[in-house]
Enzyme design. Structure first.
Site, PDB file in Angstrom:
ATOM      1  N   ASN A   1      -3.106   2.716 -10.201  1.00  0.00           N
ATOM      2  CA  ASN A   1      -3.490   1.811  -8.989  1.00  0.00           C
ATOM      3  C   ASN A   1      -3.708   0.496  -9.223  1.00  0.00           C
ATOM      4  O   ASN A   1      -3.250   0.257 -10.437  1.00  0.00           O
ATOM      5  CB  ASN A   1      -4.813   2.641  -8.329  1.00  0.00           C
ATOM      6  CG  ASN A   1      -5.311   1.977  -6.968  1.00  0.00           C
ATOM      7  OD1 ASN A   1      -4.452   1.892  -6.253  1.00  0.00           O
ATOM      8  ND2 ASN A   1      -6.230   1.133  -6.950  1.00  0.00           N
ATOM      9  N   LYS A   2      -3.860  -0.405  -8.182  1.00  0.00           N
ATOM     10  CA  LYS A   2      -3.868  -1.889  -8.544  1.00  0.00           C
ATOM     11  C   LYS A   2      -4.619  -2.362  -9.757  1.00  0.00           C
ATOM     12  O   LYS A   2      -5.366  -1.696 -10.340  1.00  0.00           O
ATOM     13  CB  LYS A   2      -4.656  -2.398  -7.126  1.00  0.00           C
ATOM     14  CG  LYS A   2      -4.602  -3.806  -7.413  1.00  0.00           C
ATOM     15  CD  LYS A   2      -3.475  -4.903  -7.465  1.00  0.00           C
ATOM     16  CE  LYS A   2      -2.426  -4.299  -6.389  1.00  0.00           C
ATOM     17  NZ  LYS A   2      -1.048  -4.722  -6.788  1.00  0.00           N
TER      18      LYS A   2
ATOM     19  N   GLY B   1       0.761  -1.088   0.067  1.00  0.00           N
ATOM     20  CA  GLY B   1      -0.021   0.124  -0.028  1.00  0.00           C
ATOM     21  C   GLY B   1       1.077   1.230  -0.008  1.00  0.00           C
ATOM     22  O   GLY B   1       1.938   1.170   0.877  1.00  0.00           O
ATOM     23  N   ALA B   2       0.778   2.404  -0.880  1.00  0.00           N
ATOM     24  CA  ALA B   2       1.539   3.372  -0.941  1.00  0.00           C
ATOM     25  C   ALA B   2       1.885   3.941   0.180  1.00  0.00           C
ATOM     26  O   ALA B   2       3.112   4.187   0.379  1.00  0.00           O
ATOM     27  CB  ALA B   2       0.918   4.285  -2.225  1.00  0.00           C
TER      28      ALA B   2
ATOM     29  N   ASP C   1      -1.466   4.688  -6.374  1.00  0.00           N
ATOM     30  CA  ASP C   1      -0.081   4.448  -5.974  1.00  0.00           C
ATOM     31  C   ASP C   1       0.654   5.811  -6.447  1.00  0.00           C
ATOM     32  O   ASP C   1       1.925   5.759  -6.074  1.00  0.00           O
ATOM     33  CB  ASP C   1       0.523   3.086  -6.577  1.00  0.00           C
ATOM     34  CG  ASP C   1      -0.010   2.410  -5.673  1.00  0.00           C
ATOM     35  OD1 ASP C   1      -1.061   1.705  -5.932  1.00  0.00           O
ATOM     36  OD2 ASP C   1       0.647   1.626  -4.974  1.00  0.00           O
TER      37      ASP C   1
ATOM     38  N   ARG D   1      10.145  -1.734  -5.261  1.00  0.00           N
ATOM     39  CA  ARG D   1       8.863  -1.747  -6.060  1.00  0.00           C
ATOM     40  C   ARG D   1       8.816  -0.376  -6.847  1.00  0.00           C
ATOM     41  O   ARG D   1       8.985   0.707  -5.941  1.00  0.00           O
ATOM     42  CB  ARG D   1       7.765  -2.104  -5.161  1.00  0.00           C
ATOM     43  CG  ARG D   1       7.538  -3.197  -4.779  1.00  0.00           C
ATOM     44  CD  ARG D   1       6.121  -3.509  -3.915  1.00  0.00           C
ATOM     45  NE  ARG D   1       5.138  -3.675  -4.521  1.00  0.00           N
ATOM     46  CZ  ARG D   1       4.192  -3.612  -4.273  1.00  0.00           C
ATOM     47  NH1 ARG D   1       3.654  -3.377  -3.204  1.00  0.00           N
ATOM     48  NH2 ARG D   1       3.269  -4.167  -5.426  1.00  0.00           N
TER      49      ARG D   1
HETATM   50  O1  MRU Z   1       0.345  -4.210  -4.685  1.00  0.00           O
HETATM   51  P1  MRU Z   1      -0.069  -3.409  -3.376  1.00  0.00           P
HETATM   52  O2  MRU Z   1      -1.023  -4.257  -2.630  1.00  0.00           O
HETATM   53  O3  MRU Z   1       1.018  -2.690  -2.782  1.00  0.00           O
HETATM   54  O4  MRU Z   1      -1.068  -2.572  -3.933  1.00  0.00           O
HETATM   55  C1  MRU Z   1      -1.747  -1.361  -3.269  1.00  0.00           C
HETATM   56  C2  MRU Z   1      -2.885  -0.529  -4.186  1.00  0.00           C
HETATM   57  O5  MRU Z   1      -2.854  -0.523  -5.227  1.00  0.00           O
HETATM   58  C3  MRU Z   1      -3.304   0.473  -3.257  1.00  0.00           C
HETATM   59  O6  MRU Z   1      -4.765   0.714  -3.766  1.00  0.00           O
HETATM   60  C4  MRU Z   1      -2.771   1.867  -3.241  1.00  0.00           C
HETATM   61  O7  MRU Z   1      -1.323   1.552  -2.749  1.00  0.00           O
HETATM   62  C5  MRU Z   1      -3.296   2.923  -2.221  1.00  0.00           C
HETATM   63  S1  MRU Z   1      -3.220   2.133  -0.559  1.00  0.00           S
HETATM   64  C6  MRU Z   1      -3.800   3.300   0.397  1.00  0.00           C
END
Ligand code: MRU
Length: 353
Positions: free
Chosen positions: A249-250, A49-50, A239, A91
């Site tokens: 985003n994801k 999560g960012a 992100d 990442r």
């Molecule tokens: O691969 P991840 O689990 O780190 O991806 C997370 C996301 O895409 C979240 O939506 C994003 O980081 C926002 S978290 C507040």
């Protein structure tokens, strides 16, 4: 009410995180002391999560240098610079990781430190600043976001942008937590979020933990749910957000935005200003992480695809600004035209000179 979830704990100069790979089966905190542990925790998504990645990076750099027991200031600075290089390579997509690491590096390299203890204190202060600012931002996002949520609202979300992905509260989930605390009736549809199931394992779990009504669906059900159920709004996290509003985003967020547009459902991105990258003009410049094909090839340690099959596994996608209704930030809700309103609201703070 249950205590708020805090995925990152910093106590007596010790760093612990919730190992998110073990959820929903076990809620375990694990210590992080070495660079190898910090690198693995990020790459394996024990912490993810960012905003959480940014907060974690700040504390991890300090935990690592304390563990290495440097003899003097210059040895400590060397360790921190090297660790920051490694952490930045873990990442590529979430800009918070780079934003927070650079804040620590600025304190380390641009300030004079008379003693080793001065240096450690200065780093600790900056890491705590990042943690406190980000947590406050998430709470404020919730307050602004809740103003968009009427009583009896159904919200669809993707991946996990909750407390687990931040210091506390979350980004996409923060407006939902605050609306619920204000007594509004809310119901959340959580996409399971293949391949790593952050929606099923984390969002469904943390909403259930907070007592908020949540229904889990597979990603490919979102269109049907929008068509047959009343989905009032989509709220997701981010992100990295480019200057024009294009948002990484994801993986799966982009298709969700297309579905929302087709069905006339407002599509909100919730994010603190640390997730805005005003150095890039549009989403084509956002680096997209590609992950190990085995995440798709195997499910629960069982191979589910023909041997030798070609697999493509991008972890993020970019939603074009035109599909986004507004950004919910700690500085207010930002509406189009984003190329003007984003720089005006977020300011030049995130732009490198
Ligand atoms: O691969 P991840 O689990 O780190 O991806 C997370 C996301 O895409 C979240 O939506 C994003 O980081 C926002 S978290 C507040």
């Amino acid at each position: 009410m249950k205590p708020h979830l805090k995925p990152i704990l910093w106590e007596n100069r010790n760093l612990h995180i919730i190992d998110q790979t073990l959820l929903p089966g076990a809620l375990n905190h694990i210590p992080i002391t070495t660079l190898q542990e910090a690198e693995d925790a990020i790459k394996l998504l024990k912490i993810r999560g960012a905003p959480a990645l940014g907060i974690f990076a700040g504390f991890a750099l300090l935990a690592i240098v304390i563990h290495e027991k440097p003899k003097n200031v210059s040895e400590a600075i060397q360790i921190i610079n090297h660790s920051a290089d490694v952490i930045k390579k873990t990442r590529p997509t979430a800009v918070n990781l780079f934003w927070a690491t650079d804040r620590i590096l600025k304190v380390v390299n641009n300030t004079s430190h008379e003693t080793l203890n001065n240096l450690l204190n200065n780093i600790e202060q900056e890491a705590l600043n990042i943690y406190q600012e980000e947590t406050k931002a998430c709470e404020q996002i919730g307050i602004y976001g809740s103003s968009l949520i009427k009583n009896s609202t159904t919200i669809l979300t993707h991946c996990n942008a909750g407390a687990l992905a931040t210091g506390e509260y979350g980004t996409a989930l923060s407006p939902i937590y605050i609306a619920y605390e204000e007594g509004k009736s809310v119901h959340v549809y959580a996409d399971e979020t293949r391949p790593l199931l952050q929606g099923a394992r984390l969002t469904a779990w943390e909403l259930q933990y907070a007592g908020i009504p949540v229904t889990l669906i597979c990603d490919n059900m979102a269109g049907q749910v929008m068509k047959e159920k009343k989905v009032d709004m989509v709220i997701v996290g981010a992100d990295r957000i480019a200057k024009n509003g294009d948002t990484a985003n994801k993986i799966g967020t982009y298709s969700l935005s297309v579905l929302a547009k087709y069905h006339g459902i407002p599509f909100y991105i919730s994010a603190p200003s640390s997730t805005f990258d005003l150095n890039i003009s549009n989403g084509s410049q956002i680096p997209i992480e590609e992950r190990n094909p085995d995440e798709i090839y195997f499910f629960n340690n069982k191979r589910i695809a023909p041997e030798g099959i070609s697999i493509y596994n991008p972890a993020f996608d970019v939603t074009p600004a035109e599909n986004i209704t507004a950004f919910i930030t700690e500085k207010g809700i930002i509406y189009p035209p984003f190329d003007k309103t984003i720089p005006k609201t977020i300011g030049n703070k995130n732009e490198k000179k």
